[in-house]
Enzyme design. Structure first.
Site, short mmCIF file in Angstrom:
data_model
loop_
_atom_site.label_atom_id
_atom_site.label_comp_id
_atom_site.label_asym_id
_atom_site.label_seq_id
_atom_site.Cartn_x
_atom_site.Cartn_y
_atom_site.Cartn_z
N TYR A 21 39.75 23.23 39.26
CA TYR A 21 39.23 24.56 39.24
C TYR A 21 37.98 24.59 38.38
O TYR A 21 36.76 25.16 38.90
CB TYR A 21 40.11 25.56 39.04
CG TYR A 21 39.57 26.85 39.14
CD1 TYR A 21 38.99 27.58 40.53
CD2 TYR A 21 39.17 27.76 38.01
CE1 TYR A 21 38.63 29.05 40.40
CE2 TYR A 21 38.43 28.80 38.17
CZ TYR A 21 38.21 29.50 39.44
OH TYR A 21 37.45 30.82 39.15
N GLN A 65 30.96 34.98 46.07
CA GLN A 65 32.13 35.13 45.66
C GLN A 65 33.15 34.28 45.95
O GLN A 65 34.44 34.09 45.39
CB GLN A 65 32.70 36.60 45.55
CG GLN A 65 31.44 37.60 45.44
CD GLN A 65 30.98 37.35 43.92
OE1 GLN A 65 31.77 37.27 42.97
NE2 GLN A 65 29.63 37.21 43.63
N ILE A 88 36.71 40.89 44.13
CA ILE A 88 35.44 41.07 43.62
C ILE A 88 34.54 41.31 44.76
O ILE A 88 33.81 42.38 44.89
CB ILE A 88 35.19 39.88 42.73
CG1 ILE A 88 36.12 39.79 41.47
CG2 ILE A 88 33.53 40.34 42.25
CD1 ILE A 88 35.82 38.65 40.78
N ASP A 147 34.04 30.64 57.74
CA ASP A 147 34.58 29.58 56.51
C ASP A 147 33.14 28.82 56.01
O ASP A 147 32.20 28.65 56.88
CB ASP A 147 35.34 28.42 57.10
CG ASP A 147 36.05 27.55 56.13
OD1 ASP A 147 35.15 27.40 55.14
OD2 ASP A 147 37.32 27.55 56.33
N SER A 151 34.09 31.24 33.51
CA SER A 151 34.53 31.09 31.78
C SER A 151 35.39 29.60 31.72
O SER A 151 35.09 29.22 30.54
CB SER A 151 35.03 32.19 31.24
OG SER A 151 36.47 32.28 31.92
N ASP A 211 34.19 35.98 55.13
CA ASP A 211 35.32 35.71 54.70
C ASP A 211 36.26 35.06 55.58
O ASP A 211 36.10 35.21 56.68
CB ASP A 211 36.15 36.89 54.21
CG ASP A 211 36.96 36.44 53.10
OD1 ASP A 211 36.99 37.05 51.83
OD2 ASP A 211 37.92 35.80 53.20
N THR A 213 42.13 33.80 50.92
CA THR A 213 42.78 34.50 50.03
C THR A 213 42.33 36.22 50.06
O THR A 213 43.01 36.81 49.45
CB THR A 213 42.48 34.04 48.47
OG1 THR A 213 41.14 34.23 48.38
CG2 THR A 213 42.83 32.68 48.08
N GLY A 214 41.31 36.41 50.79
CA GLY A 214 40.91 37.82 50.88
C GLY A 214 41.70 38.62 52.03
O GLY A 214 42.80 37.64 52.68
C1 UD1 Z 1 40.79 31.43 34.75
C2 UD1 Z 1 39.58 31.56 34.29
C3 UD1 Z 1 39.06 32.77 34.75
C4 UD1 Z 1 38.95 32.48 36.32
C5 UD1 Z 1 40.37 32.43 36.77
C6 UD1 Z 1 40.60 32.26 38.32
C7 UD1 Z 1 39.60 30.85 31.83
C8 UD1 Z 1 39.52 31.22 30.20
N1 UD1 Z 1 39.66 31.86 32.80
O1 UD1 Z 1 41.72 32.31 34.25
O2 UD1 Z 1 37.61 32.84 34.24
O3 UD1 Z 1 38.26 33.61 37.16
O4 UD1 Z 1 40.95 31.29 36.06
O5 UD1 Z 1 41.85 32.21 38.63
O6 UD1 Z 1 39.58 29.76 32.14
N2 UD1 Z 1 49.93 34.04 32.74
C9 UD1 Z 1 51.26 34.47 32.15
N3 UD1 Z 1 52.07 35.00 33.06
C10 UD1 Z 1 51.84 35.16 34.39
C11 UD1 Z 1 50.43 34.61 34.72
C12 UD1 Z 1 49.76 34.03 33.87
O7 UD1 Z 1 51.54 34.32 31.00
O8 UD1 Z 1 52.60 35.47 35.26
C13 UD1 Z 1 49.16 33.68 31.54
C14 UD1 Z 1 48.42 32.30 32.01
O9 UD1 Z 1 49.21 31.04 31.77
C15 UD1 Z 1 46.91 32.30 31.19
C16 UD1 Z 1 46.71 33.57 31.14
O10 UD1 Z 1 47.87 34.49 31.47
O11 UD1 Z 1 47.46 31.79 29.86
C17 UD1 Z 1 45.80 34.28 31.90
O12 UD1 Z 1 46.09 33.55 33.14
P1 UD1 Z 1 45.32 33.92 34.60
O13 UD1 Z 1 45.15 35.46 34.71
O14 UD1 Z 1 45.81 33.30 35.70
O15 UD1 Z 1 43.82 33.68 34.45
P2 UD1 Z 1 43.19 32.17 33.69
O16 UD1 Z 1 43.69 31.01 34.25
O17 UD1 Z 1 43.11 32.37 32.24
#
Ligand code: UD1
Length: 320
Positions: free
Chosen positions: A143, A75, A13, A55, A120, A32, A36-37
């Site tokens: 987190y 960010q 981002i 840092d 979120s 940065d 992770t960047g």
């Molecule tokens: C969460 C936050 C988001 C934040 C992010 C940082 C929420 C709703 N969202 O994202 O705002 O920016 O953390 O990391 O809390 N999944 C799979 N297979 C995979 C990887 C992930 O099924 O290989 C699933 C996860 O279990 C989850 C969904 O996809 O249910 C989204 O996962 P991910 O993209 O990691 O984001 P969130 O954890 O939702």
């Protein structure tokens, strides 16, 4: 021409914000620590900005980075729910202590406004949909707690010191340059790359988990609007940054099958700890106070994202 400091400038981002600011002729400083960047994210813009490897936990470096700056787009973070469960101290250090350092430095340097990448995840697994900003928060993972704590620090610095702050609660931002290679990567980045390589992605849960997946251009626009909006509309406040629509993991898999030409096998595994089931934003407040609009919808965003990963994809078995 205003001067911006982007923290996490080499991240997905942050580097998108750097490009947008440079494109409209603003001066950009970036910090940065490359936790992770990635240096590659800044390749063609590196010599157009004042980049500093630093840092957020280094207070002196933050004091220096904030000198002469008008706006900060904060960010920098360790952005992962599962990683925070493995390492809550690391998450808290980067995501909370780093923010407080930055705020102290911004206050001392009389920065005009700090816009923060909130999350979120602060809403947690509350059944109410869509999530709106007046709802009580209920963070689950370390987190989510850390992101919410920093958001509260933002508002506190506005109330106690008059430093203008705006927190944008990002809802699953995705797009070009999001790192697909870590086990902690965002699901759309991971799936796009895996499916382009013909590998089998894994869905955690039954696939009916849903997210308000938000294309990066919308988040970039929200940040620029949050800098420009009158203080009376936004200072000290929190806004959702999303699209107002949710898509399930099964649906994303189907959409990606079409875009990548993947033969279509997915593996299902148990839900991940700390995950929430559904996430969907009410974006009324950002529309009203920031003039925010959804510029790119999910389908178009996914198409652009896959097109970008196609330029990066390597044959199966090779690292990107
Ligand atoms: C969460 C936050 C988001 C934040 C992010 C940082 C929420 C709703 N969202 O994202 O705002 O920016 O953390 O990391 O809390 N999944 C799979 N297979 C995979 C990887 C992930 O099924 O290989 C699933 C996860 O279990 C989850 C969904 O996809 O249910 C989204 O996962 P991910 O993209 O990691 O984001 P969130 O954890 O939702």
């Amino acid at each position: 021409m205003a001067k911006y400091l982007v923290t996490g400038a080499a991240g997905f981002i942050g580097s998108s914000l750097v490009r947008a600011l440079l494109a409209r002729g603003d001066q950009v400083r970036g910090v940065d620590n490359f936790s992770t960047g990635k240096r590659e994210n800044l390749t063609e813009v590196r010599d157009k900005m004042d980049f500093r490897e630093a840092d957020l936990l280094d207070l002196e470096a933050m004091h220096s980075a904030c000198q002469g700056v008008d706006y900060i787009l904060h960010q920098a973070a360790i952005p992962s729910v599962p990683k925070s469960i493995v390492d809550p101290l690391g998450s808290n250090g980067a995501n909370v202590d780093g923010t407080v350092n930055l705020l102290v430095a911004a206050r001392n340097a009389k920065v005009r406004r700090v816009v923060y990448a909130a999350s979120s995840s602060a809403y947690g697994d509350t059944p109410t949909l869509p999530k709106h900003e007046a709802m009580p928060t209920s963070p689950i993972s370390p987190y989510a707690v850390a992101k919410l704590a920093s958001e509260l620090y933002m508002t506190s610095f506005y109330r106690c010191y008059g430093l203008e702050t705006v927190s944008l609660r990002y809802f699953n931002i995705f797009g070009p340059r999001q790192d697909p290679s870590s086990p902690y990567s965002g699901v759309l980045a991971k799936f796009s790359m895996q499916m382009l390589r013909g590998e089998q992605p894994t869905i955690f849960g039954d696939g009916e988990t849903s997210r308000d997946f938000t294309f990066i251009d919308n988040a970039v626009s929200a940040n620029l609007l949050a800098c420009a909006a009158p203080a009376a509309e936004c200072a000290g406040r929190v806004f959702n940054c999303a699209t107002g629509r949710r898509v399930t993991l099964n649906q994303t898999f189907e959409a990606l099958k079409k875009l990548t030409g993947h033969p279509g096998l997915v593996k299902y595994e148990p839900e991940r700890g700390g995950d929430i089931k559904h996430s969907l934003a009410d974006i009324t407040l950002a529309q009203k106070h920031l003039g925010y609009k959804v510029l790119v919808n999910f389908e178009e965003g996914l198409r652009r994202t896959v097109d970008w990963y196609k330029t990066q994809a390597q044959p199966a078995g090779m690292q990107p």
